[in-house]
Motif scaffolding. Structure first.
Motif, mmCIF file in Angstrom:
data_model
loop_
_atom_site.group_PDB
_atom_site.id
_atom_site.type_symbol
_atom_site.label_atom_id
_atom_site.label_comp_id
_atom_site.label_asym_id
_atom_site.label_seq_id
_atom_site.Cartn_x
_atom_site.Cartn_y
_atom_site.Cartn_z
ATOM 1 N N LEU A 34 0.820 -1.209 0.000
ATOM 2 C CA LEU A 34 0.000 0.000 0.000
ATOM 3 C C LEU A 34 0.854 1.259 0.000
ATOM 4 O O LEU A 34 1.991 1.242 0.462
ATOM 5 N N HIS A 186 -5.217 0.126 -3.819
ATOM 6 C CA HIS A 186 -5.646 1.283 -3.037
ATOM 7 C C HIS A 186 -6.846 0.926 -2.169
ATOM 8 O O HIS A 186 -7.327 1.758 -1.395
ATOM 9 N N ILE A 187 -7.334 -0.294 -2.312
ATOM 10 C CA ILE A 187 -8.553 -0.703 -1.607
ATOM 11 C C ILE A 187 -8.169 -1.416 -0.316
ATOM 12 O O ILE A 187 -7.704 -2.555 -0.325
ATOM 13 N N MET A 188 -8.361 -0.714 0.812
ATOM 14 C CA MET A 188 -7.946 -1.254 2.100
ATOM 15 C C MET A 188 -8.671 -2.556 2.445
ATOM 16 O O MET A 188 -8.082 -3.492 2.983
ATOM 17 N N GLN A 189 -9.980 -2.611 2.128
ATOM 18 C CA GLN A 189 -10.754 -3.814 2.440
ATOM 19 C C GLN A 189 -10.203 -5.029 1.703
ATOM 20 O O GLN A 189 -10.338 -6.157 2.164
ATOM 21 N N GLU A 192 -7.406 -6.345 3.831
ATOM 22 C CA GLU A 192 -7.951 -6.950 5.044
ATOM 23 C C GLU A 192 -8.598 -8.302 4.755
ATOM 24 O O GLU A 192 -8.572 -9.205 5.585
ATOM 25 N N ASN A 288 -8.864 -0.030 11.930
ATOM 26 C CA ASN A 288 -8.751 -0.781 10.689
ATOM 27 C C ASN A 288 -7.547 -0.303 9.891
ATOM 28 O O ASN A 288 -6.794 0.576 10.314
ATOM 29 N N GLU A 290 -7.406 1.371 7.167
ATOM 30 C CA GLU A 290 -7.497 2.762 6.718
ATOM 31 C C GLU A 290 -6.981 3.710 7.796
ATOM 32 O O GLU A 290 -6.273 4.679 7.499
ATOM 33 N N THR A 291 -7.316 3.420 9.056
ATOM 34 C CA THR A 291 -6.822 4.235 10.168
ATOM 35 C C THR A 291 -5.309 4.200 10.230
ATOM 36 O O THR A 291 -4.640 5.226 10.363
ATOM 37 N N PHE A 293 -3.235 3.423 7.821
ATOM 38 C CA PHE A 293 -2.690 4.061 6.620
ATOM 39 C C PHE A 293 -2.598 5.573 6.805
ATOM 40 O O PHE A 293 -1.584 6.194 6.493
ATOM 41 N N ARG A 294 -3.681 6.168 7.335
ATOM 42 C CA ARG A 294 -3.680 7.623 7.551
ATOM 43 C C ARG A 294 -2.619 8.027 8.563
ATOM 44 O O ARG A 294 -1.941 9.048 8.413
#
Length: 299
Positions: A34, A186-189, A192, A288, A290-291, A293-294
């Motif tokens: 990612l 680019h798709i976090m899900q 996961e 998750n 996304e968290t 990653f940010r």
């Protein structure tokens, strides 16, 4: 190791795309790669597939050096690039037969990959007649034709609708049972749902390399969203025990992060009552990808 990368650097003029990148991937791992746009993901994948060369450092795939043994590397990997190149005027089987000849593999392998990738219902059609989801299946089938030990997939689900995405996800999960898979997305899900491990790159440097479970569920960390009936200052919230951080947009709804073994919602509720506050909403948010990653790609 299936993939080894040691101190790889690559620049385009004054722009450093990769800055001393290092990691190793064991046989059988499914690893998500990612990073923000321009972070260096595609550049590294092009180096691993021998499409371009690094300025410095070493990399190997299945024990073959990408610089000195490019042909051996190419024979041991299956590669699906971001923009899947297909001959749209060929039939599915015709296209796979052509590539089977190029790879020098038995024609019976064509039926095996058609079955493996779920292409059978559409295999009688021209590629140009297929949906994008089925075109991605054709690309995967082609990447699997020579039965490689390593799959390198660059944005394999870009542009797919939710149903197509689920279908391709299942295909990747199935082929990953006996192969090493290194995929960029680019798709976090997606990561996961499929991957065992995540590597995050930012501005050409690796900022996270962890098993997925450890990356998104740190020990005892809790993220709790609370909405009060009136504005609350950050200074007041700092009195909450075991509070790690707090964020808000309006001083009424807060995202509070605690490092505590017990559920901190009861603590917040009791504290709010002691301050004459009412809690209008109180919910725990699982951390998750996304968290994460940010957090690690904040400028």
């Amino acid at each position: 190791m299936s993939i080894e990368v040691h101190q790889i650097s690559k620049s385009y003029g004054s722009q450093k795309a990769l800055d001393a990148v290092s990691f190793a991937i064991q046989k059988g791992e499914i690893v998500g790669f990612l990073g923000p746009n321009g972070a260096g993901k595609s550049t590294l994948m092009k180096i691993l597939t021998t499409f371009i060369t690094a300025d410095s450092g070493q990399a190997s795939v299945n024990g073959f050096d990408v610089t000195t043994q490019p042909k051996a590397v190419q024979q041991s990997i299956g590669y699906l690039p971001e923009h899947n190149p297909l001959y749209l005027d060929l039939y599915v089987r015709e296209y796979l037969e052509f590539n089977a000849e190029v790879y020098g593999v038995d024609q019976k392998r064509i039926e095996e990959v058609i079955s493996l990738t779920g292409l059978k219902p559409e295999s009688h059609k021209k590629i140009g007649q297929l949906s994008k989801g089925y075109r991605q299946r054709v690309g995967l089938a082609n990447a699997l034709l020579h039965n490689p030990d390593v799959l390198i997939l660059d944005e394999p689900t870009t542009g797919l609708d939710p149903n197509q995405l689920l279908e391709i996800r299942e295909v990747i999960r199935n082929v990953g049972k006996d192969k090493t898979v290194f995929l960029s997305t680019h798709i976090m899900q997606e990561v996961e749902a499929i991957c065992d491990r995540v590597i995050i790159i930012d501005q050409g440097k690796i900022v996270t390399d962890k098993k997925l479970e450890a990356a998104i569920r740190p020990t005892q960390e809790q993220i709790i969203e609370v909405e009060f009936d009136r504005e609350v200052t950050q200074e007041l919230l700092q009195n909450l025990p075991q509070l790690v951080s707090c964020n808000t947009n309006d001083n009424k709804t807060w995202e509070l992060t605690f490092m505590a073994p017990e559920d901190s919602r009861a603590l917040i509720f009791d504290w709010a009552q002691s301050q004459g506050l009412k809690t209008l909403q109180l919910s725990q948010k699982n951390k998750n990808l996304e968290t994460l990653f940010r957090e690690v790609t904040k400028k």
